[in-house]
Design a protein around this motif. Structure first.
Motif, PDB file in Angstrom:
ATOM      1  N   THR A   1      44.328  10.328 -26.360  1.00  0.00           N
ATOM      2  CA  THR A   1      45.580  10.602 -27.049  1.00  0.00           C
ATOM      3  C   THR A   1      46.350  11.645 -26.253  1.00  0.00           C
ATOM      4  O   THR A   1      45.767  12.381 -25.448  1.00  0.00           O
ATOM      5  CB  THR A   1      45.312  11.148 -28.459  1.00  0.00           C
TER       6      THR A   1
ATOM      7  N   ALA B   1      55.912  11.212 -27.775  1.00  0.00           N
ATOM      8  CA  ALA B   1      54.482  11.461 -28.003  1.00  0.00           C
ATOM      9  C   ALA B   1      54.047  12.791 -27.392  1.00  0.00           C
ATOM     10  O   ALA B   1      53.284  13.551 -28.003  1.00  0.00           O
ATOM     11  CB  ALA B   1      53.659  10.319 -27.431  1.00  0.00           C
ATOM     12  N   TYR B   2      54.548  13.094 -26.195  1.00  0.00           N
ATOM     13  CA  TYR B   2      54.139  14.345 -25.551  1.00  0.00           C
ATOM     14  C   TYR B   2      54.938  15.534 -26.070  1.00  0.00           C
ATOM     15  O   TYR B   2      54.436  16.663 -26.102  1.00  0.00           O
ATOM     16  CB  TYR B   2      54.227  14.212 -24.030  1.00  0.00           C
TER      17      TYR B   2
END
Length: 372
Positions: free
Chosen positions: A274, A359-360
């Motif tokens: 992830t 996401a980051y």
């Protein structure tokens, strides 16, 4: 495969040829002076460990130098053999593997020290971490390559362990962590970055972290002594290592961006972790790369002489290092000032201006810092 105590040195004496590995690294281009071929010690480059390189490639920090990053064989000692045999220009061995190369008479020198703190650690199944590393005496340590014994022995000896009482088993790359989890052996060698990656894969262990008990150095970049002595190549290597130093600086300024760059380079790696685990892996590595920062004059790549001398002393004490070389002849800081002579404001601007994916952007760096 069980590893006998003298089997390790026998392994290092075996040659590595281009034929054996499919013509590794290929031939140089016509403009050979501007090519630098780097070889991994771990049999793959699809890892976060080399994030400074991918950052430098993306932002052009290597300038006009043609660079390659090769995985090499999984044999830990191949990274020095390939440099010695002119099939690569820069290797990335652990100090143990570097010393084994020196013991075999390889004319190589360490010129850029990536790991200021000790990168390595010992993993144990949950609830089985001993109160002291001395409790490993009489136990089995699982490795991914026989050559890794050269990493373990000096660390354990410096921690007061009788290494003649340690049994090593080569469980193979990349399965040695799974082997420990399934009940083979009592401990396994690991390192920062991999520690987070293993957790993301469900391999959740307890650890003795090298940074907590060891003052020994970690991996460094080595080149042929003939190249180091060639005045015409000095500028090339100074510019090359400046690229790595800028990538390291970027990774400290923006760990999420450095991680995303690697994941975009290797989508399959991104499927294994992830974003949160991936950034934690990068930050574990960055923490070691900047280890003992003030002692190392706040310079990327700087070798701390006292740390390296302790390693060589321990290596000689256990019989791993048998050559009559001197520290100052094989560990060099000559390129370091030039490598660190870059525009830090530009690197920070590159790092701050990088467009993170959603996401980051959602990864909480402060929370990761608390669990490093």
């Amino acid at each position: 495969m069980n590893i006998g105590r003298r089997r390790l040195l026998t392994l290092t004496a075996a040659g590595v040829t281009a034929t054996a590995f499919g013509g590794f690294a290929g031939n140089r281009t016509a403009n050979a002076a501007e090519v630098v071929r780097w070889v991994s010690p771990r049999g793959t480059v699809e890892v976060l460990d080399d994030y400074p390189y991918w950052v430098a490639k993306k932002f052009g920090y290597f300038g006009d130098i043609e660079t390659t990053l090769e995985p090499g064989p999984s044999d830990a000692t191949a990274t020095v053999k390939l440099v010695d045999q002119n099939q690569a220009d820069v290797g990335y061995p652990s100090p143990g593997v570097f010393s084994l190369g020196l013991a075999q008479g390889m004319p190589i020198v360490s010129v850029f020290h990536m790991g200021g703190g000790d990168l390595f650690s010992f993993a144990f199944r949950k609830g089985q971490k001993p109160a002291s590393l001395k409790e490993l005496e009489g136990k089995t340590v699982v490795l991914g390559s026989a050559g890794w014994q050269a990493i373990c022995d000096p660390m354990l000896k410096a921690a007061g362990v009788d290494v003649t009482k340690i049994k090593y088993v080569d469980a193979g790359w990349p399965t040695w962590g799974t082997a420990l989890m399934s009940g083979q052996g009592d401990a396994a060698l690991s390192w920062e970055g991999l520690r987070a990656q293993w957790k993301g894969q469900g391999l959740d262990f307890d650890y003795w972290l090298g940074r907590d008990f060891s003052k020994l150095p970690a991996n460094s970049f080595v080149i042929r002594k003939a190249d180091f002595d060639d005045a015409a190549k000095k500028d090339l290597y100074e510019r090359y290592f400046r690229g790595w130093a800028m990538g390291l600086e970027f990774g400290r300024d923006n760990p999420r961006a450095a991680t995303q760059i690697v994941m975009e380079q290797f989508p399959a790696l991104g499927s294994q972790m992830t974003p949160d685990i991936a950034v934690e892996s990068q930050m574990q590595l960055a923490n070691v790369f900047a280890g003992r920062w003030d002692e190392r004059q706040q310079k990327w790549g700087y070798h701390l002489a006292s740390s390296w001398q302790q390693f060589f002393d321990v290596g000689r004490e256990i019989g791993q290092i048998q050559g009559d070389f001197k520290l100052e002849d094989v560990v060099k800081n000559d390129y370091i000032d030039a490598a660190n002579n870059f525009d830090k404001a530009k690197v920070k601007a590159d790092a701050d201006g990088f467009k993170l994916s959603d996401a980051y952007a959602a990864v909480n760096v402060d929370e990761i810092t608390k669990r490093l």
